[in-house]
Design a protein around this motif. Structure first.
Motif, PDB file in Angstrom:
ATOM      1  N   ARG A   1     -29.510  62.137  44.039  1.00  0.00           N
ATOM      2  CA  ARG A   1     -28.722  61.399  45.020  1.00  0.00           C
ATOM      3  C   ARG A   1     -28.170  60.142  44.362  1.00  0.00           C
ATOM      4  O   ARG A   1     -28.933  59.239  44.012  1.00  0.00           O
ATOM      5  CB  ARG A   1     -29.581  61.033  46.238  1.00  0.00           C
ATOM      6  CG  ARG A   1     -30.060  62.224  47.031  1.00  0.00           C
ATOM      7  CD  ARG A   1     -31.072  61.834  48.102  1.00  0.00           C
ATOM      8  NE  ARG A   1     -30.524  60.915  49.082  1.00  0.00           N
ATOM      9  CZ  ARG A   1     -31.208  60.426  50.109  1.00  0.00           C
ATOM     10  NH1 ARG A   1     -32.496  60.758  50.262  1.00  0.00           N
ATOM     11  NH2 ARG A   1     -30.643  59.605  50.964  1.00  0.00           N
ATOM     12  N   ALA A   2     -26.859  60.108  44.159  1.00  0.00           N
ATOM     13  CA  ALA A   2     -26.198  58.934  43.577  1.00  0.00           C
ATOM     14  C   ALA A   2     -25.792  58.014  44.711  1.00  0.00           C
ATOM     15  O   ALA A   2     -24.992  58.395  45.586  1.00  0.00           O
ATOM     16  CB  ALA A   2     -24.988  59.359  42.758  1.00  0.00           C
ATOM     17  N   VAL A   3     -26.343  56.805  44.724  1.00  0.00           N
ATOM     18  CA  VAL A   3     -26.153  55.887  45.855  1.00  0.00           C
ATOM     19  C   VAL A   3     -25.453  54.615  45.378  1.00  0.00           C
ATOM     20  O   VAL A   3     -25.935  53.930  44.471  1.00  0.00           O
ATOM     21  CB  VAL A   3     -27.518  55.520  46.487  1.00  0.00           C
ATOM     22  CG1 VAL A   3     -27.322  54.545  47.641  1.00  0.00           C
ATOM     23  CG2 VAL A   3     -28.235  56.780  46.962  1.00  0.00           C
ATOM     24  N   ALA A   4     -24.311  54.337  45.988  1.00  0.00           N
ATOM     25  CA  ALA A   4     -23.592  53.082  45.731  1.00  0.00           C
ATOM     26  C   ALA A   4     -23.612  52.290  47.034  1.00  0.00           C
ATOM     27  O   ALA A   4     -22.882  52.612  47.981  1.00  0.00           O
ATOM     28  CB  ALA A   4     -22.161  53.355  45.287  1.00  0.00           C
TER      29      ALA A   4
ATOM     30  N   GLU B   1     -14.654  52.492  47.141  1.00  0.00           N
ATOM     31  CA  GLU B   1     -16.026  52.563  46.633  1.00  0.00           C
ATOM     32  C   GLU B   1     -16.462  54.013  46.452  1.00  0.00           C
ATOM     33  O   GLU B   1     -17.099  54.370  45.453  1.00  0.00           O
ATOM     34  CB  GLU B   1     -16.976  51.844  47.594  1.00  0.00           C
ATOM     35  CG  GLU B   1     -18.390  51.681  47.087  1.00  0.00           C
ATOM     36  CD  GLU B   1     -18.516  50.613  46.020  1.00  0.00           C
ATOM     37  OE1 GLU B   1     -19.504  50.647  45.273  1.00  0.00           O
ATOM     38  OE2 GLU B   1     -17.626  49.742  45.931  1.00  0.00           O
ATOM     39  N   ARG B   2     -16.128  54.856  47.403  1.00  0.00           N
ATOM     40  CA  ARG B   2     -16.468  56.275  47.294  1.00  0.00           C
ATOM     41  C   ARG B   2     -15.761  56.915  46.104  1.00  0.00           C
ATOM     42  O   ARG B   2     -16.346  57.739  45.390  1.00  0.00           O
ATOM     43  CB  ARG B   2     -16.088  57.020  48.580  1.00  0.00           C
ATOM     44  CG  ARG B   2     -16.967  56.706  49.774  1.00  0.00           C
ATOM     45  CD  ARG B   2     -16.734  57.714  50.896  1.00  0.00           C
ATOM     46  NE  ARG B   2     -17.116  59.051  50.477  1.00  0.00           N
ATOM     47  CZ  ARG B   2     -18.345  59.556  50.601  1.00  0.00           C
ATOM     48  NH1 ARG B   2     -19.310  58.806  51.110  1.00  0.00           N
ATOM     49  NH2 ARG B   2     -18.611  60.769  50.212  1.00  0.00           N
ATOM     50  N   ARG B   3     -14.505  56.534  45.887  1.00  0.00           N
ATOM     51  CA  ARG B   3     -13.748  57.095  44.762  1.00  0.00           C
ATOM     52  C   ARG B   3     -14.368  56.662  43.432  1.00  0.00           C
ATOM     53  O   ARG B   3     -14.503  57.477  42.518  1.00  0.00           O
ATOM     54  CB  ARG B   3     -12.286  56.643  44.841  1.00  0.00           C
ATOM     55  CG  ARG B   3     -11.406  57.270  43.753  1.00  0.00           C
ATOM     56  CD  ARG B   3      -9.949  56.929  43.943  1.00  0.00           C
ATOM     57  NE  ARG B   3      -9.681  55.490  43.846  1.00  0.00           N
ATOM     58  CZ  ARG B   3      -9.430  54.694  44.863  1.00  0.00           C
ATOM     59  NH1 ARG B   3      -9.404  55.179  46.107  1.00  0.00           N
ATOM     60  NH2 ARG B   3      -9.206  53.396  44.672  1.00  0.00           N
TER      61      ARG B   3
ATOM     62  N   GLU C   1     -23.477  59.107  48.009  1.00  0.00           N
ATOM     63  CA  GLU C   1     -23.755  58.362  49.230  1.00  0.00           C
ATOM     64  C   GLU C   1     -23.286  56.921  49.066  1.00  0.00           C
ATOM     65  O   GLU C   1     -23.580  56.285  48.049  1.00  0.00           O
ATOM     66  CB  GLU C   1     -25.248  58.394  49.555  1.00  0.00           C
ATOM     67  CG  GLU C   1     -25.806  59.804  49.699  1.00  0.00           C
ATOM     68  CD  GLU C   1     -27.316  59.823  49.854  1.00  0.00           C
ATOM     69  OE1 GLU C   1     -27.866  58.861  50.421  1.00  0.00           O
ATOM     70  OE2 GLU C   1     -27.938  60.802  49.398  1.00  0.00           O
ATOM     71  N   VAL C   2     -22.558  56.432  50.073  1.00  0.00           N
ATOM     72  CA  VAL C   2     -22.114  55.038  50.077  1.00  0.00           C
ATOM     73  C   VAL C   2     -22.586  54.404  51.382  1.00  0.00           C
ATOM     74  O   VAL C   2     -21.795  54.191  52.312  1.00  0.00           O
ATOM     75  CB  VAL C   2     -20.591  54.913  49.910  1.00  0.00           C
ATOM     76  CG1 VAL C   2     -20.192  53.440  49.767  1.00  0.00           C
ATOM     77  CG2 VAL C   2     -20.099  55.703  48.702  1.00  0.00           C
ATOM     78  N   PRO C   3     -23.863  54.090  51.491  1.00  0.00           N
ATOM     79  CA  PRO C   3     -24.373  53.439  52.695  1.00  0.00           C
ATOM     80  C   PRO C   3     -24.001  51.950  52.703  1.00  0.00           C
ATOM     81  O   PRO C   3     -23.691  51.361  51.675  1.00  0.00           O
ATOM     82  CB  PRO C   3     -25.888  53.627  52.588  1.00  0.00           C
ATOM     83  CG  PRO C   3     -26.124  53.708  51.115  1.00  0.00           C
ATOM     84  CD  PRO C   3     -24.918  54.367  50.513  1.00  0.00           C
ATOM     85  N   ILE C   4     -24.036  51.375  53.874  1.00  0.00           N
ATOM     86  CA  ILE C   4     -23.721  49.961  54.042  1.00  0.00           C
ATOM     87  C   ILE C   4     -25.016  49.191  54.309  1.00  0.00           C
ATOM     88  O   ILE C   4     -25.825  49.599  55.141  1.00  0.00           O
ATOM     89  CB  ILE C   4     -22.741  49.751  55.212  1.00  0.00           C
ATOM     90  CG1 ILE C   4     -21.437  50.513  54.947  1.00  0.00           C
ATOM     91  CG2 ILE C   4     -22.447  48.266  55.435  1.00  0.00           C
ATOM     92  CD1 ILE C   4     -20.474  50.494  56.120  1.00  0.00           C
ATOM     93  N   GLY C   5     -25.220  48.100  53.582  1.00  0.00           N
ATOM     94  CA  GLY C   5     -26.418  47.302  53.816  1.00  0.00           C
ATOM     95  C   GLY C   5     -26.853  46.536  52.591  1.00  0.00           C
ATOM     96  O   GLY C   5     -26.097  46.374  51.632  1.00  0.00           O
TER      97      GLY C   5
ATOM     98  N   ASP D   1     -35.049  52.689  51.027  1.00  0.00           N
ATOM     99  CA  ASP D   1     -35.069  53.670  52.116  1.00  0.00           C
ATOM    100  C   ASP D   1     -34.601  55.038  51.638  1.00  0.00           C
ATOM    101  O   ASP D   1     -35.165  56.076  52.011  1.00  0.00           O
ATOM    102  CB  ASP D   1     -34.170  53.193  53.269  1.00  0.00           C
ATOM    103  CG  ASP D   1     -34.779  52.018  54.023  1.00  0.00           C
ATOM    104  OD1 ASP D   1     -35.994  51.771  53.867  1.00  0.00           O
ATOM    105  OD2 ASP D   1     -34.028  51.337  54.747  1.00  0.00           O
ATOM    106  N   ALA D   2     -33.552  55.055  50.799  1.00  0.00           N
ATOM    107  CA  ALA D   2     -33.050  56.325  50.272  1.00  0.00           C
ATOM    108  C   ALA D   2     -34.095  57.018  49.411  1.00  0.00           C
ATOM    109  O   ALA D   2     -34.149  58.252  49.344  1.00  0.00           O
ATOM    110  CB  ALA D   2     -31.773  56.087  49.466  1.00  0.00           C
TER     111      ALA D   2
END
Length: 286
Positions: free
Chosen positions: A185-188, A207-209, A230-234, A242-243
């Motif tokens: 899972r790649a998370v930005a 950001e997703r790009r 995944e591009v969650p906000i926080g 959490d991820a």
């Protein structure tokens, strides 16, 4: 005594006073997975230079305890992986400095963790996690909790922010996921700016790009790795923790060196070391 190790070795710090089983199990499994050697190390601080107190008995007791711990731990590692090439070394010097020095030639340094608060970490004379993570020249795995191997779909989490250290972490995470045959899972984590000339949707899609572009080449190199973006906000620390709640590990980059105190690792790395409930692997910029 010697203070060098082969490039393929995974070095694990053994603390004779504390429980070393979790960190050693993780290090032995990783060495077995990679076909690498495993080196167990106990570092004994030098004697106090004082005219009033003879520190020799304490120093000898520490050496004896270290020798006994290494013998027991080495036998335990051999029982876990009988074919693993394992060695041990009792080295002179302060543990943080010794392990950071070994990182020049090691493939990885593995440490246990007591989940100290930041104040406790700074004040603890025996603390290794922050100074070694800050100064190491190779990836450092801090194993404070066991891997979540009971998950139906095992996965790793890697934090991506576009930096050089993030790219190094991404490369390491793909290799690890391929070895483990697990998902990645790649998370930005995106934090909306307070002021911007562009709309929030435009910045979010940008950001997703960037995340897709950062992983594209590695996804082609490791086609068997199941990748999600995944591009969650926080907050980066809370969101990544959490991820990775049920992850095998969370992988992040580390920018620069540790400064003269050896305590500067960056707020995200420092936060994850105290917040994440899975192994935290920090990869320095190349």
């Amino acid at each position: 005594m010697t203070s060098t190790t082969g490039r393929s070795d995974i070095v694990v710090g053994i603390d004779p006073v504390k429980n070393w089983h979790l960190a050693l199990a993780w290090a032995a499994d990783e060495a077995h997975l990679r076909g690498a050697g495993l080196r167990l190390v106990v570092a004994v601080p030098p004697q106090h230079d004082t005219q009033h107190v003879d520190d020799t008995p304490r120093h000898l007791a520490q050496q004896q305890a270290g020798t006994e711990a290494l013998r027991t731990a080495l036998a335990w590692a051999h029982a876990r992986h009988p074919g693993l090439k394992s060695t041990s070394a009792l080295l002179d010097g302060f543990p943080a400095g010794v392990l950071a020095g070994l990182s020049h030639e090691a493939d990885m340094i593995v440490l246990g963790s007591r989940h100290l608060s930041r104040t406790e970490e700074f004040l603890s004379a025996g603390s290794l996690v922050v100074p070694v993570t800050a100064k190491a020249h190779c990836p450092v795995a801090v194993v404070g909790d066991a891997e979540h191997v009971t998950q139906e779909t095992p996965y790793l989490v890697v934090g991506v922010d576009g930096s050089e250290s993030s790219r190094a972490a991404l490369a390491w995470a793909f290799e690890e996921a391929d070895l483990r045959r697990c998902a990645l899972r790649a998370v930005a984590v995106w934090q909306p700016p307070v002021f911007s000339l562009h709309g929030a949707d435009t910045l979010f899609h940008a950001e997703r790009r960037l995340l897709s572009e950062a992983t594209a080449g590695w996804a082609e190199k490791y086609p068997d790795v199941r990748l999600t973006h995944e591009v969650p906000i926080g907050s980066p620390v809370e969101t990544l923790a959490d991820a990775a709640e049920h992850a095998l590990a969370v992988v992040v980059g580390r920018r620069g060196r540790g400064g003269y105190t050896g305590m500067r690792v960056g707020s995200v790395v420092h936060g994850l070391l105290h917040r994440a409930h899975c192994p935290v692997i920090t990869v320095p910029a190349r």
